[in-house]
Design an enzyme around this catalytic site. Sequence first.
Site, mmCIF file in Angstrom:
data_model
loop_
_atom_site.group_PDB
_atom_site.id
_atom_site.type_symbol
_atom_site.label_atom_id
_atom_site.label_comp_id
_atom_site.label_asym_id
_atom_site.label_seq_id
_atom_site.Cartn_x
_atom_site.Cartn_y
_atom_site.Cartn_z
ATOM 1 N N SER A 79 -54.680 0.076 -16.456
ATOM 2 C CA SER A 79 -53.503 0.068 -16.896
ATOM 3 C C SER A 79 -52.592 -1.032 -16.087
ATOM 4 O O SER A 79 -53.168 -2.130 -15.942
ATOM 5 C CB SER A 79 -52.651 1.297 -16.859
ATOM 6 O OG SER A 79 -51.576 1.471 -17.760
ATOM 7 N N ASP A 136 -56.778 2.469 -28.093
ATOM 8 C CA ASP A 136 -55.796 2.603 -27.231
ATOM 9 C C ASP A 136 -54.454 2.145 -27.420
ATOM 10 O O ASP A 136 -54.522 0.703 -27.707
ATOM 11 C CB ASP A 136 -56.369 1.632 -25.784
ATOM 12 C CG ASP A 136 -55.244 2.114 -24.703
ATOM 13 O OD1 ASP A 136 -54.196 2.378 -24.848
ATOM 14 O OD2 ASP A 136 -55.683 1.629 -23.412
ATOM 15 N N HIS A 181 -56.087 5.842 -23.685
ATOM 16 C CA HIS A 181 -55.857 5.251 -22.533
ATOM 17 C C HIS A 181 -56.744 5.722 -21.485
ATOM 18 O O HIS A 181 -56.111 6.471 -20.665
ATOM 19 C CB HIS A 181 -54.506 4.968 -22.168
ATOM 20 C CG HIS A 181 -54.038 4.092 -21.004
ATOM 21 N ND1 HIS A 181 -54.188 2.749 -21.462
ATOM 22 C CD2 HIS A 181 -53.036 4.295 -20.038
ATOM 23 C CE1 HIS A 181 -53.496 2.243 -20.272
ATOM 24 N NE2 HIS A 181 -53.098 3.061 -19.720
#
Length: 640
Positions: A193, A303, A334
């Site tokens: 991320s 995602d 995610h």
Amino acid sequence: MSQLRPALVAVALALAIATPAQAAAAPAITVENGRTQPVFSYADAVREHVYVESTVDSDQDGALDKVRVDIIRPKESGPGLKVPVIIDESPYYDNSGRGNEGERKEYDEAGNVVKFPLFYDNYFVPRGYAVLNVDMLGTTRSEGCPDIGGRADVLGGKAVIDWLNGRAKAVRADGTPAVADWTTGKAAMIGKSYDGTLANAVAATGVKGLETIVPISAISSWYKYQRSNGVIYNYDYASWLAGYIDTDPAAKCQAVRDRMDAEDGDDTGNHNRFWAERDYIDGLLGDVSKVRASVFVVHTVNDLNVKPDNFSAWWKALADRNVPRKIWVGQTQHVDPFDFEGRRTLWVETLHRWFDHWLHGVRNGITREPRADVEIGPARWITQRDWPAPFAVKASLRPAPDGTLGLKPAPRKSTASFTDVAMSENDMVAGIGTANPGRVAFTTGPLPLDLRLSGTPTADLRVKLDKPTSNLTALLVDFGEATRVDWMRGQGITTLTEEDCHGESTEADDACYRKVVTNVATRPLEIVARGWIDVQNRHSLSHAKPLPPGEYGTVKWLTLPQDYTFRKGHRIGLVIAGTDATFSGETGTGANVTVDLAGSRVVVPFVLGTPLTDVPKDTARFRGPERVDLPEPEPGFHFF
């Protein structure tokens, strides 16, 4: 010559005595079977921290911001044994934590970290690496203010690479100089991320010494993260995220957050200088042409936090430059590859070999293996030469006035109409085959065989409006009962109580983590690909141009990429609508949208070898489920 002989004899005797003992004691990297071996003590490793001077003053206090760097390295490392570095730079070390279990840093009385989040330290330090957990500027124990992908974020991380290679200064807590005389200067950056985003960003500066990056579910363009062709996902997101990750008193960095709100262009949704600074493919601070590092990309096609166009655009740009690269493409949400069901050990071993090759120079053949690992069903993986599947072909699926979808163009002057209203995706896909004023929908007949989509579909529509603009949504849908990855529940995984371990442990920092399984759900349909555009941005993301009311214009854009198999007997559906309320904070424009069916299509990359001429139409209109309530994304899914 006679005068030199006694000296030579003395040297020879000294070497004869000293060399065996020195050889026995000399620390060294050990490689067996193409892998570095765990010969260094994790418990005895050096744990220290330094503050690296950056080149930015993001909080405007008159002093250059210092980056806090927490280090763990073999105790033997130093001038006599230099080791490469693995860096996880993050803004999350004192708020959400890292990994599926939300680990945070824990410190001793001297301020050194005794618990490093994730397994990187436990596994790689014994194998001859240093691991650095870096607090992104403006977060945890670093100075400054976060600017969400901008100068401070990027140049803070770059300064750490420069320090490792003797090009930047650092001090210890007492103010004394800190020199990285224990490292080769070769570094990797890894993370999920935001952490992986920082790896992309620093690599795009072309900094020397960054040998490889492993961006996981990472952003390559912050515009793509918060925009789609002029359509806004969230308003004032950058300032919100800055406030979340900065645990200092709010007033300290309020001016930075106010500036981001003023510059983000939320009034138009257009691309501007704010977003250009935060673009790592072709941006102001760096771009893909400067990348020196090899890149191991990991992302998932479901995602919808860091949407998969962030990896597909980055991947294509790297490929165009022939950057050494590797990729894993999953189907959960995610999620870190450490938490792909059944893949944890393979992930650790693959990462180990990747780092050994690029940082220790081990010839282990990893760059000669198939480039792509792809999940084609719940916990079902294949390897292939590249991604998207290099043997895919593009098929044009065309809508017809009877609600069917096939390979032949519709008759001339055939049209379909709807009104741009803010509508959830549940409503967009409900009751296919019945009229709905907020959308039009088209389906093939039952498929005679499986069809695998691999890559990025293109929506290519010819429309006219009765107002200057409208948002458009294109959904590619699989209609048919099947058990699929349930990526909207728990981001696609359930965490178990049983653990496994990867690396060495101490009482304060163990190498053990809870296992996971992939969530699945049986549903009558699946939204496979999504794409959005503001019609006035059809020619340019930076300069809006309204479509004159009553005039037809071509609107062509890429949906999000996918890798998905439509099963035999299922139907492929195309839904065209206005504002997607599931993913956009915008309201509908209220424009009436007329679609010229003869001039419209969706282009889908299918794997070569499937007889696309057999994609059938039904003579009778398909009537899908009256209502299927797909779960909404869970609260908080949009960050970390």
